[in-house]
Motif scaffolding. Sequence first.
Motif, PDB file in Angstrom:
ATOM      1  N   TYR B 198       0.850  -1.195   0.000  1.00  0.00           N
ATOM      2  CA  TYR B 198       0.000   0.000   0.000  1.00  0.00           C
ATOM      3  C   TYR B 198       0.878   1.234   0.000  1.00  0.00           C
ATOM      4  O   TYR B 198       2.019   1.187   0.479  1.00  0.00           O
ATOM      5  CB  TYR B 198      -0.899   0.011   1.243  1.00  0.00           C
ATOM      6  N   LEU B 260      -4.356   1.607   3.486  1.00  0.00           N
ATOM      7  CA  LEU B 260      -4.745   0.496   4.365  1.00  0.00           C
ATOM      8  C   LEU B 260      -4.963   1.063   5.762  1.00  0.00           C
ATOM      9  O   LEU B 260      -4.042   1.619   6.357  1.00  0.00           O
ATOM     10  CB  LEU B 260      -3.637  -0.573   4.408  1.00  0.00           C
ATOM     11  N   LYS B 262      -6.423  -0.879   8.244  1.00  0.00           N
ATOM     12  CA  LYS B 262      -6.505  -1.958   9.235  1.00  0.00           C
ATOM     13  C   LYS B 262      -5.275  -1.909  10.136  1.00  0.00           C
ATOM     14  O   LYS B 262      -4.216  -1.450   9.704  1.00  0.00           O
ATOM     15  CB  LYS B 262      -6.565  -3.313   8.526  1.00  0.00           C
ATOM     16  N   GLN B 263      -5.444  -2.427  11.373  1.00  0.00           N
ATOM     17  CA  GLN B 263      -4.305  -2.475  12.296  1.00  0.00           C
ATOM     18  C   GLN B 263      -3.176  -3.263  11.654  1.00  0.00           C
ATOM     19  O   GLN B 263      -3.403  -4.363  11.161  1.00  0.00           O
ATOM     20  CB  GLN B 263      -4.728  -3.179  13.603  1.00  0.00           C
TER      21      GLN B 263
END
Lengths: 293, 441
Positions: B198, B260, B262-263
């Motif tokens: 990403y 991105l 997300k964790q």
Amino acid sequence: MRAKNNNGMGWLFASPYLLYGLIFFLIPLGWSFYLSITDWNLIAPVFHHVGIDNFIKALKSPGVHAAFFVTFKFMIVFVPMVIASSLIVALVVHGLPRFKGLFLIGFFLPYLASGVVSSFIVKGFLSYNSPVNTFLRGQFGLDINWLGTPLSALLLVAVIIAWKFTGYYALILTSGFESINQEIYEAAAIDGVNGWQRFWKITLPLLYPALFTTLILSIGVTFGIFTEVYQLTGGGPNFGTNTWQMEIYKQAFQNLSAGYASAVALIASVVTFISIFIIRKFLEMWGKRNGWT
Amino acid sequence: MKMKKAASLLLGASVLAGSLAGCSTGNPASEDSTSKNGTTTIEFWAAPNPPQQAYWKETAKAFEKDHPKIKIKVSPIKESPTSEASIQSAIAGKEAPTMSENINRGFAAQLAESKAIEPLNKMAGYDDILKSRNMSNTIKGWKFSDGNQYVLPIYSNAMLFGWRLDILKKLGVNEPPKTYSEVLDVTKKLKAKYPDKYLWAKPDLADPTAWKRWFDFFMLYDAASGGNKFIEGNKLVADDKAGVDVLNFMDNIRKEKGILTKQSKDPFETGLGIFTDIGPWTLQYWEEKFPEMKYNETFAFSTPPVPDGTDTKNVSTFADTKGLVIYSSAPENEKKAAMEFIKWVYSKPENDVKWMEKTNLPPARDDLATNDAFKVIYEKNPALKPYAEAIPNAVPSIDNAKYNELQTYIGQYAVNPVVKGEVQPKKGWEKMKEAIEGDLK
């Protein structure tokens, strides 16, 4: 005369608790009431009395609305989850021929674990590039946003808290199981009762006091959720895990609005009190209707 | 009867204890706290991290040698639950120190509004400090909306974006992109060659927590608007075009699947993302945990990308900066002693050199990139030089007492939903403005 002396002694022995209650509960409660009708941040030399403005603002706030509903969502998910898991653990431990205490201590340990540490571990475990997620993506094409949707985040927090409390409640339920006289089961077996009747007519009524306690305790937990939410989601996403404690924390310690935070805390207390009162009445009615109490 | 007496006694004692606790006066401002032998002791709360603690303790000792009549007690600011809350509790309990560091501009605005800190510009010796430390330009952006200076900035991290240079080179790009279209071009190339990577892997982009906006939105907004103040006093003065441009930029990267949220663990270091905000403190962390991260080999720095057609030189960015304050509750002699200490510390560039060596945090001075005293640091750690060069273009955070709520709205209504594709950038910007203006009324 003797009764009066006894009364005096009673007051004397109760005085440490009364003093404690006065200093740490009653005076802060009164102080909190006072703060809630001001716009004070505790440090400004000048502040104003705002009447019930803080309460009106709180009742209109999306954060408070979320806290109200999120608590009940947690209750719906967490209470059945923790009661089921602690019942299973208690049943398993109860059935063990020996080392019951040892196993119970093992299950009780998560209760002593720091919520901060367990949250950090879960965070690392479920991160996008963790082995678990890499495996799920690689093998099954599953790309789960564990903390990214309100539902999954709520479920995850509920699971962590259930893991923490299962051993504690199992301890209470195990003592409930242990207190059931085995002769009752033996007599019932002679009378030819089946498994379901055995559970419904003997186990549940005799376990009811322990079950009642765990139910009330677990419902109480949902009103005090903070650490896991603070560490994992910060109350998000989209207020999806914004609990009462989280909202009070944000207002008091991030926005430094002591007056408003006190109003939110008082509303939370009233909601907690009323909710637990109603649920308790329902549970008592349920017990009475079935002749368990 | 006896019982009633006992109960009354108990109640009376409790109320008295409570009242006495509540009436504790601490150090009233009017009182002179000079001891019998003529020594003034000042209490200084420093940031709780070990390098800063060590620096201030050593510096205080050196000062005491030159000034035997002033004693400085350095102790860490408690973080229970946050340093801001600890300071607030201390002021409320009349236990505030004489001075403290680690104060950002937003929190200073809250303290100033409550008249809890002193306007330093009205204290004797203030101008001498600015002159001797060579910080007249740097401090300009720190002026509060009432015209006073409540904080003396210690360090100024002109925030920069880090790029994974090794991955850029594999994409055929030899230096960090400077404009939005160049960044988008890199995103397309990246996704074509490495679909699993990403451009910007950062969970904070989806988190509304107020301070997180300093390290994404404000960096880009300051660059796009040329350092527009966003909020001045109690008025939203945001540059609409710059704000919408920033949100469009984020939205376009999202559309290219370049974000991105997300964790993820160490996304930049592991190469999952190739672009992120970097402060100088990260360099120390990398030295210990990621020694493979090498400046101008693995990574490079750039100022924030700007909208196409904007000058790419002297680009503004967000200044993560904290400073010293003197508390109004301190007695006058302590305030004077504190000022004396500050004057002494900043009269010598070697104290700033020592600070930078110990903490990697660039001192807030105009001459940081040109003063020979600092050359040895850049020779040892060339990655720090871009930070020093960016200081003159660094814009500190907003000085509104409600900064926390206001910055939360930026995340809640604009940045977070835009990066998740839940709202159009223009609509998000309008909703954010409406929420901010509603709160500022």
